[in-house]
Design an enzyme around this catalytic site. Structure first.
Site, PDB file in Angstrom:
ATOM      1  N   HIS A  77      25.835  23.802  43.596  1.00 54.23           N
ATOM      2  CA  HIS A  77      24.473  24.307  43.576  1.00 54.23           C
ATOM      3  C   HIS A  77      24.301  25.302  44.726  1.00 54.23           C
ATOM      4  CE1 HIS A  77      23.964  20.786  46.348  1.00 54.23           C
ATOM      5  NE2 HIS A  77      23.327  21.696  47.038  1.00 54.23           N
TER       6      HIS A  77
HETATM    7  P1  TYD Z   1      22.912  16.592  45.810  1.00 56.77           P
HETATM    8  O1  TYD Z   1      22.334  17.527  46.817  1.00 56.77           O
HETATM    9  O2  TYD Z   1      22.930  17.032  44.379  1.00 56.77           O
HETATM   10  O3  TYD Z   1      24.373  16.177  46.241  1.00 56.77           O
HETATM   11  P2  TYD Z   1      25.741  17.030  46.382  1.00 56.77           P
HETATM   12  O4  TYD Z   1      25.381  18.449  46.645  1.00 56.77           O
HETATM   13  O5  TYD Z   1      26.458  16.410  47.490  1.00 56.77           O
HETATM   14  O6  TYD Z   1      26.534  16.901  45.151  1.00 56.77           O
HETATM   15  O7  TYD Z   1      22.146  15.217  45.961  1.00 56.77           O
HETATM   16  C1  TYD Z   1      22.470  14.065  45.187  1.00 56.77           C
HETATM   17  C2  TYD Z   1      21.186  13.294  44.905  1.00 56.77           C
HETATM   18  O8  TYD Z   1      20.579  12.854  46.119  1.00 56.77           O
HETATM   19  C3  TYD Z   1      20.154  14.151  44.175  1.00 56.77           C
HETATM   20  O9  TYD Z   1      19.499  13.328  43.219  1.00 56.77           O
HETATM   21  C4  TYD Z   1      19.162  14.519  45.249  1.00 56.77           C
HETATM   22  C5  TYD Z   1      19.241  13.368  46.243  1.00 56.77           C
HETATM   23  N1  TYD Z   1      19.035  13.785  47.638  1.00 56.77           N
HETATM   24  C6  TYD Z   1      17.893  13.398  48.319  1.00 56.77           C
HETATM   25  O10 TYD Z   1      17.021  12.686  47.768  1.00 56.77           O
HETATM   26  N2  TYD Z   1      17.714  13.771  49.610  1.00 56.77           N
HETATM   27  C7  TYD Z   1      18.625  14.546  50.245  1.00 56.77           C
HETATM   28  O11 TYD Z   1      18.434  14.895  51.444  1.00 56.77           O
HETATM   29  C8  TYD Z   1      19.815  14.964  49.540  1.00 56.77           C
HETATM   30  C9  TYD Z   1      20.857  15.829  50.185  1.00 56.77           C
HETATM   31  C10 TYD Z   1      19.975  14.561  48.242  1.00 56.77           C
END
Ligand code: TYD
Length: 134
Positions: free
Chosen positions: A50
């Site tokens: 992302h």
């Molecule tokens: P995501 O940012 O998609 O993880 P990565 O980039 O590591 O693959 O986050 C995973 C899940 O956690 C998503 O549902 C959003 C949630 N999340 C939060 O609630 N707070 C946060 O600070 C972060 C980073 C993620």
């Protein structure tokens, strides 16, 4: 200019062992509003995939290593995060992917804003279109 911007985090290690101090506005070019860490990543799993419209982040593997790919819509570069004193600046509008997590990897992320799902771009084609409009 290179997409990968590494930050040498100040090491204060001595004969007793390691110590790295991270201070907002000094080694980190923004005020830190949020900290999170990724650990226990299952073998072969990838994360990220992302970009953020506004958020800036610095990531550092405080333990173990992983391979970070950054993409600004025009080109793509990668590097290993493999030292607790090696930070990487992830600017806004950079697509990021994390691969090849070691079993012991703990990836610490410092973020300029609180969590906001509305700031994410999770579709690569949408990201490319947004890059063209910048
Ligand atoms: P995501 O940012 O998609 O993880 P990565 O980039 O590591 O693959 O986050 C995973 C899940 O956690 C998503 O549902 C959003 C949630 N999340 C939060 O609630 N707070 C946060 O600070 C972060 C980073 C993620």
């Amino acid at each position: 200019m290179s997409i990968i911007k590494l930050i040498d985090l100040p090491e204060l290690s001595d004969s007793r062992g390691g110590l790295v101090a991270i201070e907002s506005g000094l080694s980190i070019p923004f005020d830190i509003k949020r900290v999170y860490y990724i650990f226990g990543t299952c073998e072969g799993m990838v994360r990220g995939f992302h970009a953020h419209k506004a958020l800036e982040q610095v990531a550092v593997c405080v333990s173990g290593k992983c391979r970070m790919i950054l993409d600004n819509g025009k080109s793509r570069e990668e590097c290993w995060l493999d030292s607790p004193s090696k930070g990487i600046l992830i600017e806004n509008m950079q697509w990021r992917e994390m691969h090849d997590f070691s079993d012991d990897c703990v990836l610490l992320v410092l973020a300029s804003e609180h969590y906001d799902e509305g700031d994410y771009i999770r579709d690569y084609q949408v990201f490319l279109r947004e890059c063209e409009n910048v």
